[in-house]
Every structure is written in C-alpha cells, then in structure tokens.
Write a protein that holds these residues in place. Structure first.
Motif, PDB file in Angstrom:
ATOM      1  N   GLY A 242       0.599  -1.373   0.057  1.00 50.64           N
ATOM      2  CA  GLY A 242      -0.081   0.026  -0.115  1.00 50.64           C
ATOM      3  C   GLY A 242       0.927   1.352   0.020  1.00 50.64           C
ATOM      4  N   LYS A 243       2.077   1.193   0.087  1.00 48.01           N
ATOM      5  CA  LYS A 243       3.129   2.501   0.153  1.00 48.01           C
ATOM      6  C   LYS A 243       4.059   2.436  -1.082  1.00 48.01           C
ATOM      7  N   PRO A 244       4.288   3.487  -1.700  1.00 47.93           N
ATOM      8  CA  PRO A 244       5.329   3.442  -3.058  1.00 47.93           C
ATOM      9  C   PRO A 244       6.632   3.605  -2.134  1.00 47.93           C
ATOM     10  N   VAL A 245       6.965   2.348  -1.393  1.00 44.99           N
ATOM     11  CA  VAL A 245       8.319   1.881  -0.707  1.00 44.99           C
ATOM     12  C   VAL A 245       8.637   0.785  -0.920  1.00 44.99           C
ATOM     13  N   LEU A 246      10.165   0.595  -1.060  1.00 53.75           N
ATOM     14  CA  LEU A 246      10.807  -0.771  -1.055  1.00 53.75           C
ATOM     15  C   LEU A 246      11.625  -0.764   0.362  1.00 53.75           C
ATOM     16  N   VAL A 271       8.860   9.289  -4.624  1.00 52.02           N
ATOM     17  CA  VAL A 271       8.047  10.401  -4.095  1.00 52.02           C
ATOM     18  C   VAL A 271       7.422  11.639  -5.040  1.00 52.02           C
ATOM     19  N   GLY A 272       7.177  10.740  -6.563  1.00 54.86           N
ATOM     20  CA  GLY A 272       6.893  11.656  -7.542  1.00 54.86           C
ATOM     21  C   GLY A 272       7.366  11.042  -8.971  1.00 54.86           C
ATOM     22  N   ASP A 273       6.616  11.505  -9.899  1.00 51.70           N
ATOM     23  CA  ASP A 273       7.161  11.012 -11.097  1.00 51.70           C
ATOM     24  C   ASP A 273       8.552  11.123 -11.397  1.00 51.70           C
ATOM     25  N   GLY A 274       9.275  10.058 -11.559  1.00 43.09           N
ATOM     26  CA  GLY A 274      10.572   9.910 -11.649  1.00 43.09           C
ATOM     27  C   GLY A 274      11.451  10.379 -10.508  1.00 43.09           C
ATOM     28  N   ALA A 275      11.078  10.709  -9.355  1.00 44.08           N
ATOM     29  CA  ALA A 275      11.832  11.126  -8.130  1.00 44.08           C
ATOM     30  C   ALA A 275      11.786  10.169  -7.334  1.00 44.08           C
ATOM     31  N   VAL A 276      12.965   9.797  -6.741  1.00 40.66           N
ATOM     32  CA  VAL A 276      13.100   8.971  -5.651  1.00 40.66           C
ATOM     33  C   VAL A 276      13.893   9.389  -4.526  1.00 40.66           C
ATOM     34  N   GLU A 277      13.792   8.764  -3.314  1.00 38.00           N
ATOM     35  CA  GLU A 277      14.505   9.208  -2.059  1.00 38.00           C
ATOM     36  C   GLU A 277      15.084   7.820  -1.362  1.00 38.00           C
ATOM     37  N   LEU A 278      16.200   7.933  -0.692  1.00 37.53           N
ATOM     38  CA  LEU A 278      16.645   6.750  -0.007  1.00 37.53           C
ATOM     39  C   LEU A 278      17.246   7.356   1.299  1.00 37.53           C
ATOM     40  N   LEU A 293      16.938  10.225  -9.175  1.00 36.64           N
ATOM     41  CA  LEU A 293      15.876   9.914 -10.262  1.00 36.64           C
ATOM     42  C   LEU A 293      15.821   8.571 -10.548  1.00 36.64           C
ATOM     43  N   VAL A 294      14.698   8.026 -11.235  1.00 39.59           N
ATOM     44  CA  VAL A 294      14.536   6.775 -11.470  1.00 39.59           C
ATOM     45  C   VAL A 294      14.112   6.775 -13.122  1.00 39.59           C
ATOM     46  N   GLU A 295      14.710   6.402 -14.069  1.00 36.42           N
ATOM     47  CA  GLU A 295      14.632   6.403 -15.216  1.00 36.42           C
ATOM     48  C   GLU A 295      14.213   5.027 -15.813  1.00 36.42           C
ATOM     49  N   VAL A 296      12.975   4.878 -16.726  1.00 41.40           N
ATOM     50  CA  VAL A 296      12.685   3.579 -17.204  1.00 41.40           C
ATOM     51  C   VAL A 296      13.133   3.452 -18.924  1.00 41.40           C
ATOM     52  N   GLY A 297      13.946   2.616 -19.164  1.00 37.35           N
ATOM     53  CA  GLY A 297      14.318   2.574 -20.608  1.00 37.35           C
ATOM     54  C   GLY A 297      14.006   1.706 -21.129  1.00 37.35           C
ATOM     55  N   ALA A 298      14.396   1.177 -22.657  1.00 35.58           N
ATOM     56  CA  ALA A 298      13.859   0.086 -23.425  1.00 35.58           C
ATOM     57  C   ALA A 298      14.110  -1.334 -22.768  1.00 35.58           C
TER      58      ALA A 298
END
Length: 357
Positions: A242-246, A271-278, A293-298
C-alpha cells in the motif's frame, strides 16, 4: 529462506554458536569436540548420535554456505578447528543470536522457555523482551523465525527457526510463508509459491517495481586508503504493501573466507514521477539520506541517487558524501557506489553484479 539446512547442519551450527559463548576457552572447536557437543544429552532436542563422518560432512556444507570457517593449525599443532561466521552472514545481533542458537538446538519454543534457556548466552529481562526480539527477526522480507499456530492442549504458541525450511504445523495444517503462501505440514515450500518475496503492486510501486526481489552475486571494492577486495552480496528489496516504498537490506561477506564485511538497511521511496529518495543506515555507524531520479528505458530501469546528508556516530569513520546508481535489466541488478571519506574526494568504491534469487 533460500538457505535450507539439514538436521545435521542445524545441530552443528547450533553447537558452534552455543559453545562460543558458554565455553570460550575451548573455542574454536575441534572435530572431536564438536561431535561431543552435537550429541550431548542435555540442552538438546532431539538427542542425536551423529558420527564423526556426519559432522565433518555437515561442516563442509556449512563452509560452502559461508556459515562456518575452518581455522588452520598453528605452529606446533596438527589439529584443525572450526568456528561459526553465521552471525555475520545472517546479520543478527547478540539477542537475536541467542534466540536462534537455542531454537537450533531445541526446536520450537515459547518466549518464556527461550528466556530461561538463553540465560548463559544472553540474559533477557523478561519474556516480553524475547518476544520483541522474535518479532523483529520475523519482520523482514526474509524472516529467520516464524510463530507457529498453537497446537491443541498448548497454553502458549511456539516460535521456530526457518534455517531448515518451513517448520511443520503443530495443528497438522499448513504454515504461511513470508508472502502468505502456504506450506505443507511436513515442511518445505508448496508448489504454489514457497517462500518467494512479496510481489510489488505496479499501481503503487510504479517505476520501482522491477527492483523488487532478492538478489545475490559478487562485487569488487577499492579505495585509495585500502587494498582492493572481492565480496559476495545479498540484497533484499521488499515492497511495502500500500505504500510506494521498498524496504532495503544488504549484507556482504568476503569472497576468500566468508567473514562479514558490511550490512546496511533502509527504505527506497518513490516521491513523484521519476523522483526517489533513499534513507539508509549502515552497521559501521553511518547514515545517509539521498535523493535522485529513476528512469525507465527500453531494456530496464536505472536509479541514480546523490546524498543530501551523511552523518556518523562518534566512533564511525568519516564519510561526507555518497553517490549510488542501481540498474536492473531483466533478472540482473548491477550497481556502483562512490564516496568521499577520510579526507578523500568523491571516488568510486564498489561495483557488483547480482542476479534475482
């Protein structure tokens, strides 16, 4: 767990863990001493009659799994001895180690029984402190213990270790794995899923979903102030429901002798589109907060993180900045870590390649 020990391996490991604390003068242990410890009639359930050959074979398998280390004879001695390195490999503290030791030697027990039987290894204030320790050991993505259903006629439920696979259900039913999958009363994973890590929810975990899982592999480390080294690593990235967390956990051991090197844990948050925190805390006393940032590629996903703050305990080595990059392509995870520490500028430190377990 991926680790499934045989009954002989369970008894050998438990005996090494016990004797290191209770009779340190005769530790590390000889093969003959270990046979005696395994087969003693007190503080064992069941009592065994393992042969020297069976104990030696169990030691060889435990060494291959980086839980036991051979101590070569010193000058003037011809006797090979053995010591446990499981405490580092499993990243357990002293209270957790005490509970695990007694569970390995005596099977499922209540918190009150464990409180009494761990006294010589680690004194607990009360059964509540034991239960809190057990709950902590059961709370990770790959738990070390499990609370069993209360059997008919039992006043209190018992806890069991998971180093030998799923324990038998005392009620004759099934036990639930870490992800809610069931296990037959006879032990071992069920065909429906065993003890696999919980699956991420694509709608919640979004770009982080491909990182979820358990990863094992090897890496290399270097830094201007130390000699280069190789290591084995295990990483867990467990989705929080239920949380956007690993939830994140990493443990490393030396490739040459299996000794513990490093352990750290924390949380990776979207924490948002393309934004992450650790946020991550390491066993050497250093804690980091990172953003990136998190980027999704091919072909996969890449997470790039830069430290915002790095703080240490009074005895920790100085670390002032870190950069982390994690890449997932299919079932392969690679990462690089750079750090500025002990007066050195930001410098590459670690690179590893791991595969989904």
């Amino acid at each position: 767990m991926d680790l499934v020990l045989s009954p002989a391996e369970v008894r050998v490991l438990g005996s090494l863990l016990e004797k290191e604390r209770t009779v340190p003068a005769t530790y590390p242990m000889t093969l003959n001493g270990l046979v005696t410890a395994c087969n003693q009639s007190s503080s064992r359930d069941p009592v065994t009659d393992l042969s020297e050959h069976q104990v030696e074979a169990a030691l060889d398998r435990l060494k291959a799994q980086h839980l036991v280390r051979k101590v070569l004879p010193t000058t003037g001695s011809r006797v090979v001895k053995y010591r446990q390195v499981a405490q580092d490999a499993l990243t357990v503290d002293d209270p957790q180690r005490a509970v695990l030791t007694v569970l390995l030697l005596r099977g499922p027990q209540t918190p009150q029984e464990l409180k009494v039987r761990t006294e010589r290894i680690h004194p607990f204030a009360d059964a509540g402190e034991v239960e809190a320790t057990l709950e902590d050991m059961a709370g990770w993505g790959e738990p070390l213990v499990r609370l069993l259903p209360r059997a008919p006629g039992q006043r209190d439920a018992r806890w069991a270790h998971l180093l030998a696979g799923e324990p038998a259900d005392p009620t004759g039913g099934t036990t639930a794995g870490a992800d809610g999958a069931t296990t037959a009363a006879g032990g071992g994973p069920s065909p429906e899923g065993g003890t696999a890590a919980p699956a991420p929810d694509p709608a919640v975990h979004r770009e982080l979903a491909p990182l979820a899982g358990r990863w094992t592999g090897s890496g290399q480390g270097h830094y201007p102030t130390i000699d280069g080294f190789s290591y084995h690593e295990r990483i867990e990235l467990v989705p929080v429901a239920g949380k956007p967390v690993l939830a994140y956990r990493s443990t490393t051991t030396a490739s040459d002798d299996g000794r513990g090197l490093h352990a750290e844990s924390g949380f990776l948050r979207r924490v948002g589109d393309g934004a992450v925190e650790l946020v991550v805390a390491g066993a050497p006393g250093v804690a980091e907060t990172c953003a990136g940032l998190v980027e999704v590629g091919a072909t996969g996903v890449e997470v790039a993180l830069v430290s915002e703050t790095v703080v240490g305990t009074p005895t920790a080595k100085e670390v002032t900045a870190t950069e982390r990059t994690y890449r997932v392509e299919g079932d392969v995870l690679t990462y690089d870590l750079a750090m500025a520490a002990v007066g050195e500028p930001l410098t590459h430190h670690l690179h590893a390649t791991l595969r989904r377990a």
